[in-house]
Design a protein around this motif. Structure first.
Motif, PDB file in Angstrom:
ATOM      1  N   GLU A 185       0.854  -1.183   0.000  1.00 40.78           N
ATOM      2  CA  GLU A 185       0.000   0.000   0.000  1.00 40.78           C
ATOM      3  C   GLU A 185       0.889   1.231   0.000  1.00 40.78           C
ATOM      4  O   GLU A 185       1.887   1.298   0.733  1.00 40.78           O
ATOM      5  CB  GLU A 185      -0.904   0.020   1.234  1.00 40.78           C
ATOM      6  N   SER A 186       0.549   2.209  -0.846  1.00 40.12           N
ATOM      7  CA  SER A 186       1.305   3.458  -0.895  1.00 40.12           C
ATOM      8  C   SER A 186       0.879   4.351   0.263  1.00 40.12           C
ATOM      9  O   SER A 186      -0.314   4.582   0.470  1.00 40.12           O
ATOM     10  CB  SER A 186       1.059   4.175  -2.230  1.00 40.12           C
ATOM     11  N   ARG A 187       1.860   4.838   1.006  1.00 40.84           N
ATOM     12  CA  ARG A 187       1.614   5.734   2.135  1.00 40.84           C
ATOM     13  C   ARG A 187       2.273   7.080   1.861  1.00 40.84           C
ATOM     14  O   ARG A 187       3.236   7.181   1.090  1.00 40.84           O
ATOM     15  CB  ARG A 187       2.161   5.131   3.437  1.00 40.84           C
ATOM     16  N   ILE A 188       1.782   8.110   2.524  1.00 42.93           N
ATOM     17  CA  ILE A 188       2.291   9.476   2.378  1.00 42.93           C
ATOM     18  C   ILE A 188       2.723   9.996   3.745  1.00 42.93           C
ATOM     19  O   ILE A 188       2.059   9.730   4.756  1.00 42.93           O
ATOM     20  CB  ILE A 188       1.220  10.401   1.773  1.00 42.93           C
ATOM     21  N   ARG A 189       3.825  10.755   3.761  1.00 45.19           N
ATOM     22  CA  ARG A 189       4.260  11.397   5.001  1.00 45.19           C
ATOM     23  C   ARG A 189       5.019  12.674   4.652  1.00 45.19           C
ATOM     24  O   ARG A 189       5.471  12.857   3.515  1.00 45.19           O
ATOM     25  CB  ARG A 189       5.153  10.456   5.804  1.00 45.19           C
ATOM     26  N   PHE A 190       5.173  13.561   5.666  1.00 44.71           N
ATOM     27  CA  PHE A 190       6.011  14.736   5.494  1.00 44.71           C
ATOM     28  C   PHE A 190       7.468  14.310   5.361  1.00 44.71           C
ATOM     29  O   PHE A 190       7.896  13.329   5.994  1.00 44.71           O
ATOM     30  CB  PHE A 190       5.881  15.680   6.700  1.00 44.71           C
ATOM     31  N   VAL A 235      -0.617   7.355   6.901  1.00 42.79           N
ATOM     32  CA  VAL A 235      -1.749   7.776   6.068  1.00 42.79           C
ATOM     33  C   VAL A 235      -1.598   7.162   4.684  1.00 42.79           C
ATOM     34  O   VAL A 235      -0.566   7.333   4.026  1.00 42.79           O
ATOM     35  CB  VAL A 235      -1.812   9.319   5.964  1.00 42.79           C
ATOM     36  N   SER A 236      -2.626   6.425   4.249  1.00 42.81           N
ATOM     37  CA  SER A 236      -2.558   5.813   2.917  1.00 42.81           C
ATOM     38  C   SER A 236      -2.813   6.865   1.844  1.00 42.81           C
ATOM     39  O   SER A 236      -3.557   7.824   2.044  1.00 42.81           O
ATOM     40  CB  SER A 236      -3.577   4.681   2.792  1.00 42.81           C
ATOM     41  N   LYS A 237      -2.175   6.673   0.711  1.00 44.58           N
ATOM     42  CA  LYS A 237      -2.323   7.604  -0.423  1.00 44.58           C
ATOM     43  C   LYS A 237      -3.781   7.669  -0.869  1.00 44.58           C
ATOM     44  O   LYS A 237      -4.323   8.760  -1.102  1.00 44.58           O
ATOM     45  CB  LYS A 237      -1.420   7.122  -1.571  1.00 44.58           C
ATOM     46  N   HIS A 238      -4.434   6.509  -0.961  1.00 43.71           N
ATOM     47  CA  HIS A 238      -5.825   6.459  -1.413  1.00 43.71           C
ATOM     48  C   HIS A 238      -6.737   7.241  -0.465  1.00 43.71           C
ATOM     49  O   HIS A 238      -7.566   8.045  -0.901  1.00 43.71           O
ATOM     50  CB  HIS A 238      -6.275   4.997  -1.509  1.00 43.71           C
ATOM     51  N   GLU A 261       6.445  12.921   0.904  1.00 42.43           N
ATOM     52  CA  GLU A 261       7.116  11.826   0.202  1.00 42.43           C
ATOM     53  C   GLU A 261       6.214  10.596   0.222  1.00 42.43           C
ATOM     54  O   GLU A 261       5.408  10.410   1.142  1.00 42.43           O
ATOM     55  CB  GLU A 261       8.471  11.513   0.828  1.00 42.43           C
ATOM     56  N   GLU A 262       6.361   9.772  -0.803  1.00 41.13           N
ATOM     57  CA  GLU A 262       5.558   8.560  -0.933  1.00 41.13           C
ATOM     58  C   GLU A 262       6.437   7.345  -0.667  1.00 41.13           C
ATOM     59  O   GLU A 262       7.598   7.303  -1.078  1.00 41.13           O
ATOM     60  CB  GLU A 262       4.974   8.475  -2.353  1.00 41.13           C
ATOM     61  N   TYR A 263       5.884   6.369   0.037  1.00 46.59           N
ATOM     62  CA  TYR A 263       6.617   5.135   0.309  1.00 46.59           C
ATOM     63  C   TYR A 263       5.622   3.983   0.326  1.00 46.59           C
ATOM     64  O   TYR A 263       4.424   4.177   0.516  1.00 46.59           O
ATOM     65  CB  TYR A 263       7.378   5.219   1.640  1.00 46.59           C
ATOM     66  N   ASP A 264       6.135   2.772   0.082  1.00 47.39           N
ATOM     67  CA  ASP A 264       5.290   1.572   0.074  1.00 47.39           C
ATOM     68  C   ASP A 264       5.480   0.798   1.366  1.00 47.39           C
ATOM     69  O   ASP A 264       6.590   0.727   1.905  1.00 47.39           O
ATOM     70  CB  ASP A 264       5.642   0.658  -1.112  1.00 47.39           C
ATOM     71  N   ILE A 265       4.408   0.209   1.845  1.00 50.04           N
ATOM     72  CA  ILE A 265       4.471  -0.623   3.044  1.00 50.04           C
ATOM     73  C   ILE A 265       3.672  -1.888   2.796  1.00 50.04           C
ATOM     74  O   ILE A 265       2.649  -1.865   2.097  1.00 50.04           O
ATOM     75  CB  ILE A 265       3.944   0.140   4.284  1.00 50.04           C
TER      76      ILE A 265
END
Length: 819
Positions: A185-190, A235-238, A261-265
């Motif tokens: 799942e793509s996640r977003i963070r500062f 927080v998930s991108k979706h 920034e976007e990262y996968d988990i």
């Protein structure tokens, strides 16, 4: 010192295979780990490490292990011991057990073609070697793996390929497939620069002229709880884009500015449901008595047979035992014969045990099964596994209790492919290895289990009263031979059955109709010349499926469009003979046009959601009439069924098998037990042409023990189980004449060892399947004959047969304890 490993390959070849191991790798490998090894000239397979030693084989050159896939074993020592027993007892290769036991997602088989996955988004933490491989594939999306290894300069390419497979970056064609990919799942963070509450106000000013981007930042702060000084949530991108009602381009703008920034988990596929756990229901007087008797049996015996009539509350007793073993820190395996049953029992167990319960069966995706397997190896496994036949292979770290519900069911026996094990018998051995107890439950015990209980091998506890003292259903036999002669039948339905159905529907009650054959009509026939459409691959007539308007073979899946005229004589007089569940459904809809009707058979339950919906609709009362094959007989519990119709009992009685009468009794008794389970006594209409048949009379009068006694007397005379062991020898070949000669030769060799214990060769009821002709030889072996010596002799004879050049293309296999 040189290290070697013996490995199990997922191939139907006897024994294990030895490979060499670098000394540096000897500390990184354990028994039960997966390795990739070369086999043959260009093939690579995932293998399981069976043992580690220093003995070099003298007969052949030893190849090195290509790579090690696991840091820790994926198989427990008890599992490997269990695999060995199954391989030995059921005369199958360890590789066959490997293929049956392990989910496909844990097996990586090698070929040579690699394909770039065009849907792969990308990942920031790819290694230099992984980027090199992807760069090569961007120029040519499908390449040979040896070419990639050569062009990239990477000697050991498979570990890199394995890593890219797990990320979903590449696909490996044909045999080289990593079936399991973790769900990402793509996640977003500062970014680090902005990941602090003090920095947020500056961002609001910075983005004042970019309202869409500002909305995303505000939503992120809200979802992550950043300003609340709590633990920052992922927080998930979706969810972020949906909550901010923003587009991906606005988010990408923030990423390019270095704000987000976007990262996968990796996330699990296993559903975690918040179900309010309930207390156990107290057992009534008869259940409590049975519970205490089972506990007493477990003091002296490993296995107890619970013989309880339908609707006597066996499941509630199981639940109380599960609770007891959970409290002592043990794991529980709860086996069911059909996937369809898991829906009802899952809900019931979830309400009591919550997230301690895991489900495992073939309708789950392979990725889900891999995740359950890995969870069972973790420090936080499911304490209860509810599953079907294949769940006996799962890792259990502390197994304490096995429950085998409906232990008599033939679906516990694996037919094809090998190993042809019986889950009930195998799990008793597994439980013995783990020091666990086994509780077998049924209203109609198998004759073998009843015999074992009568002669003291198993304990026996009887529960002869239905819950709340509701009477067993009244079974009413109807002579359809006489009714058909008088032309009083409405299709497949007798007047008494229709009258009781109308009465039940008027009272808002439900009905189950049982016909143990799916499809519309088993046979289509030309009335003029007698032509019957048959399968081109198998020696069977094709079954007509009206909804698809086609003829289908239920053995190989071959389909044939129903012709308008007879291909043999061009007459238009094609008629249907016999009837299946689809035809019953059509006729019921004509008779009761305003009543909702459901059908439950193999054609309507292909997916997990379909059978769940069928059961749910009937349970909630949205469906009033349920038509089904033997699926409806297996332990389903519906409150408002007052009438059950068995449309044709004779088809069960006339099957050419020594177990036919036992199975007919079990099926009729079990489906009858669906009637009147909660509120009042139910009624069963049993339609038959054989009113005086002893099995029909025993079903009507609920005389199970009489049936067993009659069958045991016959089996003792004719040397059948439980007095003798059976082993079927199957031979297959595409040439019928060659097969006849081969079968006679093998039977002759068997007779030199086993003498008069050998029967055949004969042609089975279906003599050709999927273009292979079949011959069957039967061995009847006394109980006191050494099983090891028997199996050794059988393997030697098979080896001699296949070593003969004349029999090169012959297929031979054994079916131990066939059903």
């Amino acid at each position: 010192m040189k290290f070697f490993v013996d490995v199990i390959l997922p191939l139907p070849i006897p024994g294990v295979f030895t490979y060499s191991l670098d000394e540096a790798d000897s500390n990184n490998i354990q028994v039960g780990c997966r390795v990739i090894v070369p086999f043959g000239k260009k093939k690579y397979y995932t293998a399981i490490v069976f043992s580690i030693h220093h003995v070099m084989p003298q007969e052949y050159e030893v190849k090195p292990v290509f790579t090690i896939l696991d840091k820790y074993p994926i198989l427990l020592p008890s599992q490997l011991q269990f695999w060995e027993w199954i391989s030995d007892y059921y005369i199958s290769a360890l590789g066959d057990v490997f293929k049956a036991a392990l989910p496909s997602g844990l097996k990586l088989e090698s070929e040579t073609m690699v394909e770039l996955n065009m849907d792969y988004i990308g990942s920031p933490d790819l290694s230099e070697k992984e980027l090199r491989v992807l760069h090569l594939l961007s120029d040519d999306p499908i390449q040979c793996i040896t070419k990639i290894a050569k062009d990239s300069g990477i000697d050991n390419i498979l570990p890199i390929a394995n890593s890219l497979l797990e990320r979903g970056a590449i696909l490996l064609r044909e045999e080289l497939k990593e079936q399991y990919r973790p769900r990402m799942e793509s996640r977003i963070r500062f970014t680090k620069e902005y990941n602090h509450p003090d920095k947020v106000e500056n961002l609001f000013e910075l983005l004042s002229n970019a309202p869409k981007q500002l909305d995303i930042v505000i939503k992120y702060v809200e979802l992550s709880s950043l300003l609340n000084q709590k633990e920052i949530k992922e927080v998930s991108k979706h969810r972020l884009l949906e909550g901010a009602r923003a587009s991906s381009s606005s988010l990408n703008g923030l990423i390019q500015k270095g704000i987000l920034e976007e990262y996968d988990i990796e996330i699990g596929r296993l559903r975690v449901e918040n179900i309010q756990e309930q207390d156990l229901h107290p057992l009534d007087k008869s259940q409590q008595k049975a519970y205490q008797e089972i506990e007493e049996v477990f003091d002296t015996k490993q296995v107890c047979l619970l013989y309880g009539v339908t609707s006597s509350g066996k499941t509630e007793i199981y639940i109380h035992f599960i609770e007891e073993y959970l409290n002592s820190g043990k794991q529980i395996l709860y086996l069911l014969p059909e996937i369809a049953l898991t829906t009802q029992i899952t809900e019931r167990l979830k309400r009591v045990f919550g997230d301690k319960l895991g489900i495992y069966h073939s309708k789950f995706s392979d990725a889900e099964r891999v995740e359950i397997w890995r969870k069972q190896l973790s420090s936080n496994p499911y304490q209860i596994i509810l599953g079907v036949r294949s769940s006996i292979f799962l890792p259990f770290q502390n197994l304490g209790l096995v429950i085998v519900d409906e232990e008599h069911e033939t679906t516990y026996k694996q037919q094809d492919p090998a190993p042809r094990y019986h889950a009930r018998d195998a799990v008793i051995v597994l439980a013995h290895m783990c020091g666990a107890k086994v509780l077998l439950g049924t209203a109609t015990p198998s004759i073998e289990s009843w015999y074992n209980a009568q002669y003291g091998k198993f304990g026996l506890v009887e529960l002869k009263e239905r819950y709340k003292d509701i009477q067993l259903p009244e079974v009413i036999p109807i002579d359809i031979q006489e009714l058909k002669r008088k032309k009083r039948m409405s299709g497949q339905f007798s007047p008494p059955l229709l009258a009781m159905m109308r009465e039940a529907l008027d009272k808002n009650e439900q009905i189950i109709l049982f016909q143990n054959r799916r499809g519309f009509a088993p046979v289509v026939e030309c009335k003029t010349c007698g032509w019957v459409p048959k399968c081109t691959n198998c020696d069977v007539s094709l079954t007509y499926h009206k909804k698809l308007n086609q003829l289908t073979c239920h053995y190989c899946g071959y389909t044939y469009q129903l012709p308008d005229v007879c291909p043999a004589c061009e007459a238009k007089d094609l008629t249907h003979r016999g009837f299946g569940t689809e035809k019953v459904e059509d006729e019921i809809k004509l008779i009761f046009p305003n009543i909702s009707v459901g059908r439950m058979d193999l054609d309507t339950t292909r997916t997990k959601t379909r059978y769940e919906k069928i059961i749910s609709d009937f349970q909630e009362g949205r469906t009033k009439i349920l038509i089904g094959t033997q699926m409806v007989s297996k332990g389903l519990d519906f409150d408002h069924v007052s009438v059950v119709g068995i449309l044709n009992a004779d088809t069960m009685l006339n099957y050419p098998d020594f177990r036919a009468y036992e199975r007919a009794y079990q099926l009729m008794a079990q489906v009858s037990g669906r009637a009147g389970r909660k509120n009042k006594r139910g009624r069963v209409i049993l339609q038959t042409r054989s009113m005086d048949h002893p099995i029909i009379l025993q079903v009507i009068n609920n005389r199970y023990e009489d049936m067993v006694q009659n069958q045991l007397e016959e089996r003792q005379v004719f040397h059948y189980p439980p007095y003798y062991r059976l082993i079927y020898v199957y031979l297959k070949h595409r040439d019928e004449k060659k097969l006849d000669f081969m079968a006679r030769t093998m039977a002759s060799q068997l007779r030199t060892v086993f003498g008069s214990r050998v029967l055949g060769p004969d042609k089975p009821p279906v003599g050709r399947i999927q273009t292979f002709y079949i011959k069957k030889i039967v061995l009847k072996i006394e109980r006191d004959v050494s099983t090891q010596q028997t199996k050794k002799a059988l393997l030697n004879i098979k080896e001699r047969m296949l070593a003969d050049k004349r029999f090169k293309s012959l297929i031979v296999y054994y079916d131990v304890d066939p059903m």
